[in-house]
Design a protein around this motif. Structure first.
Motif, PDB file in Angstrom:
ATOM      1  N   VAL A 131       3.244  11.154  -0.062  1.00 52.17           N
ATOM      2  CA  VAL A 131       2.723   9.828  -0.370  1.00 52.17           C
ATOM      3  C   VAL A 131       3.781   9.088  -1.184  1.00 52.17           C
ATOM      4  O   VAL A 131       4.201   9.564  -2.246  1.00 52.17           O
ATOM      5  CB  VAL A 131       1.392   9.897  -1.153  1.00 52.17           C
ATOM      6  CG1 VAL A 131       0.899   8.497  -1.498  1.00 52.17           C
ATOM      7  CG2 VAL A 131       0.340  10.662  -0.364  1.00 52.17           C
ATOM      8  N   THR A 144       4.683   5.750  -3.243  1.00 51.04           N
ATOM      9  CA  THR A 144       4.119   4.597  -3.937  1.00 51.04           C
ATOM     10  C   THR A 144       5.149   3.474  -3.915  1.00 51.04           C
ATOM     11  O   THR A 144       6.198   3.582  -4.540  1.00 51.04           O
ATOM     12  CB  THR A 144       3.744   4.952  -5.384  1.00 51.04           C
ATOM     13  OG1 THR A 144       2.849   6.068  -5.362  1.00 51.04           O
ATOM     14  CG2 THR A 144       3.093   3.775  -6.092  1.00 51.04           C
ATOM     15  N   LYS A 176       7.585   6.144  -6.711  1.00 49.30           N
ATOM     16  CA  LYS A 176       7.104   7.506  -6.929  1.00 49.30           C
ATOM     17  C   LYS A 176       6.868   8.166  -5.571  1.00 49.30           C
ATOM     18  O   LYS A 176       6.418   7.512  -4.634  1.00 49.30           O
ATOM     19  CB  LYS A 176       5.799   7.445  -7.725  1.00 49.30           C
ATOM     20  CG  LYS A 176       5.125   8.752  -7.986  1.00 49.30           C
ATOM     21  CD  LYS A 176       3.836   8.511  -8.770  1.00 49.30           C
ATOM     22  CE  LYS A 176       2.965   9.736  -8.828  1.00 49.30           C
ATOM     23  NZ  LYS A 176       1.666   9.458  -9.441  1.00 49.30           N
ATOM     24  N   LYS A 209       0.866  -1.178   0.000  1.00 53.61           N
ATOM     25  CA  LYS A 209       0.000   0.000   0.000  1.00 53.61           C
ATOM     26  C   LYS A 209       0.903   1.229   0.000  1.00 53.61           C
ATOM     27  O   LYS A 209       2.067   1.158   0.389  1.00 53.61           O
ATOM     28  CB  LYS A 209      -0.864   0.032   1.263  1.00 53.61           C
ATOM     29  CG  LYS A 209      -1.852  -1.098   1.364  1.00 53.61           C
ATOM     30  CD  LYS A 209      -2.666  -0.920   2.630  1.00 53.61           C
ATOM     31  CE  LYS A 209      -2.926  -2.274   3.247  1.00 53.61           C
ATOM     32  NZ  LYS A 209      -3.426  -2.230   4.584  1.00 53.61           N
ATOM     33  N   ASP A 210       0.333   2.367  -0.391  1.00 52.45           N
ATOM     34  CA  ASP A 210       1.084   3.616  -0.335  1.00 52.45           C
ATOM     35  C   ASP A 210       1.433   3.943   1.112  1.00 52.45           C
ATOM     36  O   ASP A 210       0.647   3.687   2.031  1.00 52.45           O
ATOM     37  CB  ASP A 210       0.276   4.767  -0.925  1.00 52.45           C
ATOM     38  CG  ASP A 210       0.145   4.668  -2.434  1.00 52.45           C
ATOM     39  OD1 ASP A 210       0.845   3.840  -3.043  1.00 52.45           O
ATOM     40  OD2 ASP A 210      -0.663   5.429  -3.000  1.00 52.45           O
ATOM     41  N   ALA A 268      10.418   2.050  -3.857  1.00 55.73           N
ATOM     42  CA  ALA A 268       9.644   3.288  -3.800  1.00 55.73           C
ATOM     43  C   ALA A 268       9.745   3.877  -5.203  1.00 55.73           C
ATOM     44  O   ALA A 268      10.773   4.426  -5.583  1.00 55.73           O
ATOM     45  CB  ALA A 268      10.211   4.229  -2.756  1.00 55.73           C
ATOM     46  N   GLU A 273       1.970   6.847   3.664  1.00 53.40           N
ATOM     47  CA  GLU A 273       1.628   8.266   3.822  1.00 53.40           C
ATOM     48  C   GLU A 273       2.391   8.830   5.003  1.00 53.40           C
ATOM     49  O   GLU A 273       2.369   8.270   6.100  1.00 53.40           O
ATOM     50  CB  GLU A 273       0.119   8.435   4.004  1.00 53.40           C
ATOM     51  CG  GLU A 273      -0.660   7.990   2.781  1.00 53.40           C
ATOM     52  CD  GLU A 273      -2.151   8.255   2.882  1.00 53.40           C
ATOM     53  OE1 GLU A 273      -2.577   9.029   3.764  1.00 53.40           O
ATOM     54  OE2 GLU A 273      -2.888   7.691   2.057  1.00 53.40           O
TER      55      GLU A 273
END
Length: 193
Positions: free
Chosen positions: A142, A144, A168, A126-127, A166, A129
């Motif tokens: 965030v 990605t 992005k 999951k992203d 990672a 945050e």
């Protein structure tokens, strides 16, 4: 006559050594790998993390836990992410200190192979945050994360191998550009209990 006897002795020693070599090779092929179950993967781990971003490479030891279908990092490695967002080394250290430990859960599906000697893990990241404090303002970040390859848990030595990336980073809704992906490689993680 003496030469003939010496030649026969050398030939006999040579034949016997070849037979012993062949016999020992046949026995080495019979190493039994204990069967592994999905439950065997659960537990605490200590792993070698190699982080690569462009030409930069860093290594450290990290701890994580696996339970049922989730791999949990009690302290996800953030230095490269924060450095990509903040840039200034002094502000990076201040931001990392202010953020403290950031927990991250990585979900996965597991399947035992046909020979039952390893478990294959398919990750579903999951992203991540984050709120990165810089000059009194929090930058909503965030990250990605992706897992391009599967992870493997070996039944022979109870070790785990996997990798994340990672791909992005978005800060306050805007993607960082240029951005070099950050690769988190875990080539050897041992189960501590």
């Amino acid at each position: 006559m003496k030469n003939l006897i010496v030649l026969k002795v050398i030939t006999a020693v040579l034949v016997i050594s070849i037979l012993f070599s062949l016999f020992s090779c046949m026995n080495e092929d019979r190493i039994e790998v204990p069967p592994v179950k999905l439950e065997n993967i659960n537990g605490n781990y200590k792993g070698r993390l190699i982080t690569v971003q462009g030409e930069l490479k860093a290594e450290k030891i990290v701890d994580f836990k696996i339970k049922k279908d989730t791999l949990t990092f009690p302290e996800f490695p953030l230095k490269e992410i924060v450095t990509a967002v903040v840039k200034d080394p002094v502000k990076v250290q201040n931001a990392l200190a202010a953020m403290g430990k950031v927990k991250y859960n990585l979900n996965y599906n597991a399947a035992v192979n046909a020979d039952k000697n390893w478990v294959e893990l398919t990750f579903a990241p999951k992203d991540l945050e984050l709120q990165i404090p810089v000059d009194g303002v929090n930058k909503k970040t965030v990250v990605t994360l992706a897992a391009k390859q599967k992870g493997y848990f070996s039944g022979l030595d109870y070790t785990l191998r996997f990798a994340l990336a990672a791909e992005k980073i978005t800060v306050n809704g805007t993607a960082l550009n240029p951005f070099e992906p950050i690769y988190y490689n875990f080539p050897y993680c041992i189960k501590t209990n």
